[in-house]
Design an enzyme around this catalytic site. Structure first.
Site, PDB file in Angstrom:
ATOM      1  N   HIS A  92       0.870  -1.186   0.000  1.00 58.37           N
ATOM      2  CA  HIS A  92       0.000   0.000   0.000  1.00 58.37           C
ATOM      3  C   HIS A  92       0.903   1.232   0.000  1.00 58.37           C
ATOM      4  CE1 HIS A  92      -3.762   2.218   0.856  1.00 58.37           C
ATOM      5  NE2 HIS A  92      -2.935   3.082   1.426  1.00 58.37           N
ATOM      6  N   CYS A  93       0.745   2.057  -1.028  1.00 58.82           N
ATOM      7  CA  CYS A  93       1.601   3.233  -1.190  1.00 58.82           C
ATOM      8  C   CYS A  93       0.873   4.469  -0.653  1.00 58.82           C
ATOM      9  CB  CYS A  93       1.958   3.429  -2.660  1.00 58.82           C
ATOM     10  SG  CYS A  93       3.064   4.833  -2.948  1.00 58.82           S
ATOM     11  N   PRO A  94       1.383   5.123   0.396  1.00 62.50           N
ATOM     12  CA  PRO A  94       0.723   6.335   0.890  1.00 62.50           C
ATOM     13  C   PRO A  94       0.841   7.503  -0.070  1.00 62.50           C
ATOM     14  CG  PRO A  94       2.789   5.964   2.052  1.00 62.50           C
ATOM     15  CD  PRO A  94       2.563   4.763   1.192  1.00 62.50           C
TER      16      PRO A  94
END
Length: 444
Positions: A251-253
């Protein structure tokens, strides 16, 4: 006429009366012989003291009364002592019973704790994950709520760099560079910018892919413990999105989105072209950065000298500033551009190289850890682990980029292309671009 008399004690402590009632001591008063039964009532028809086991004492012998009184006191003392010993034994039993109950509760609680925490697969990684679980929970919730802030930050920083290039650097390039270099900078700079904007927009807006919720649509798959839904191969649950993601990488912020099957190529292309653009700005602006940094240091020195001179003069004799506001803004903007681009090039370049190595091996970030543990487990058994989703280094890149024929390197890699990846993410059949069959999963 001699009468049989029972001598009893008239005044006794309150605690001795139950014992006296149990012993059934007879009491004689006058010519009427009475007895105290176990129920505490007087009964005049009990008979003589000799019949009841008492001591016959003539009324004309006072010394024998003293002996009877001494014996009755001894009986009373013995009864009191028996009552005291009984109370002591009762207290000891209660104390030992309480200690045994506490020990039983302790052993039961210890057994319950061990039964809840016992796991034959527990190792150092499991213990560390358990200890860091509160940190993971905090990071998940912070990332979920601040994802929009991170996206706005990326857009703001990128826009500031583009604005500095157009306002400060492009006029200087047009005035000082040769026509060939001007064409190169204009062509490469705009192509790189278009690729960055396109892939970042697609990475944010494209769904990574989620498995269907109906249990009859898929066969031979596991069930997610959190979603209670079918979980195909290479699918993992995202604790931030609270959903299962097909071929989940992470999951890429900075995207406020998961990187999965349908947007993995967009994410990697964005990292690649952003790194290339930052390196391009850092190399092209190196000489400008040196000149701007020297000018800023010179401005600081002249400002210090000007203040020293102004301290010894009047207000009307203060010299004007050496550099204008526009010159100061220009030099500081160039320094800001070079420092930011160089920092991003180092950090994002390392991340891009890491993902390039994973793509070469046909793995994702999550599968890298899973395959490493599986490789160690099979190595102890004398076997070799083969990644079932790896088709070879070159074929892995062709499958990842969606290159089925040579012209796709231009239309799908060097130019913006919204084509879909191979497969649906639910099953992993052999792609058409792979010529050779895959190696077996296990090799002895």
């Amino acid at each position: 006429m001699q009468r049989d008399i029972l001598v009893t004690v008239a005044l006794q402590p309150p605690g001795a009366w139950p014992q006296l009632l149990q012993l059934g001591i007879l009491v004689s008063s006058g010519s009427c012989t009475t007895s105290i039964s176990r129920s505490g009532k007087r009964n005049p028809s009990q008979g003589t003291a000799r019949q009841q086991g008492g001591l016959p004492i003539p009324s004309s012998c006072p010394p024998r009364r003293g002996v009877a009184g001494m014996r009755s006191r001894q009986r009373m003392f013995a009864a009191v002592m028996r009552l005291l010993l009984k109370c002591l034994r009762l207290g000891r039993r209660r104390r030992f019973k309480l200690v045994r109950q506490v020990e039983q509760l302790w052993y039961y609680g210890h057994l319950c704790l061990r039964s809840l925490l016992y796991n034959s697969f527990t190792n150092g990684d499991v213990v560390l994950d358990s200890l860091f679980e509160p940190v993971y929970w905090l990071v998940d919730h912070v990332t979920r709520w601040f994802g929009v802030v991170f996206v706005a930050l990326v857009i703001g920083l990128t826009s500031s760099i583009v604005a500095i290039v157009y306002i400060c650097l492009l006029p200087l390039i047009l005035q000082t560079y040769t026509p060939a270099w001007i064409c190169w900078h204009l062509a490469y700079g705009h192509w790189n910018l278009i690729m960055i904007v396109f892939h970042y927009y697609m990475a944010i807006t494209t769904s990574p892919g989620h498995p269907p919720q109906a249990k009859n649509d898929l066969t031979g798959v596991s069930i997610c413990r959190k979603c209670i839904a079918p979980k195909p191969a290479r699918t993992h649950h995202c604790s931030i999105c609270n959903r299962c993601v097909l071929k989940m990488d992470h999951h890429c912020p900075w995207l406020n989105n998961c990187v999965g099957h349908y947007n993995h190529r967009y994410f990697f292309s964005f990292c690649l072209f952003m790194t290339m653009g930052c390196i391009y700005c850092s190399i092209s602006g190196w000489e400008m950065f040196r000149d701007a940094y020297t000018a800023i240091e010179r401005m600081k020195l002249l400002e210090k000298e000007r203040l020293q001179v102004a301290a010894n003069q009047t207000y009307y004799q203060t010299p004007p500033p050496t550099f204008s506001f526009r010159q100061r803004a220009f030099h500081k903007s160039v320094v800001y551009l070079w420092v930011l681009c160089s920092s991003v090039a180092l950090a994002l370049g390392a991340l891009t190289l890491w993902h390039a190595a994973l793509i070469t091996r046909g793995e994702t970030s999550i599968e890298r850890h899973i395959n490493r543990k599986e490789r160690q487990r099979l190595q102890k058994k004398g076997k070799v682990f083969r990644n079932p989703y790896s088709y070879g280094s070159w074929d892995n890149w062709k499958v990842f980029l969606g290159v089925d024929m040579p012209r796709h390197w231009l239309t799908r890699v060097l130019l913006p292309s919204p084509h879909l990846p191979h497969g649906t993410g639910l099953s992993w059949d052999l792609p058409p671009c792979v010529m050779e069959q895959r190696a077996p999963l296990l090799a002895i």
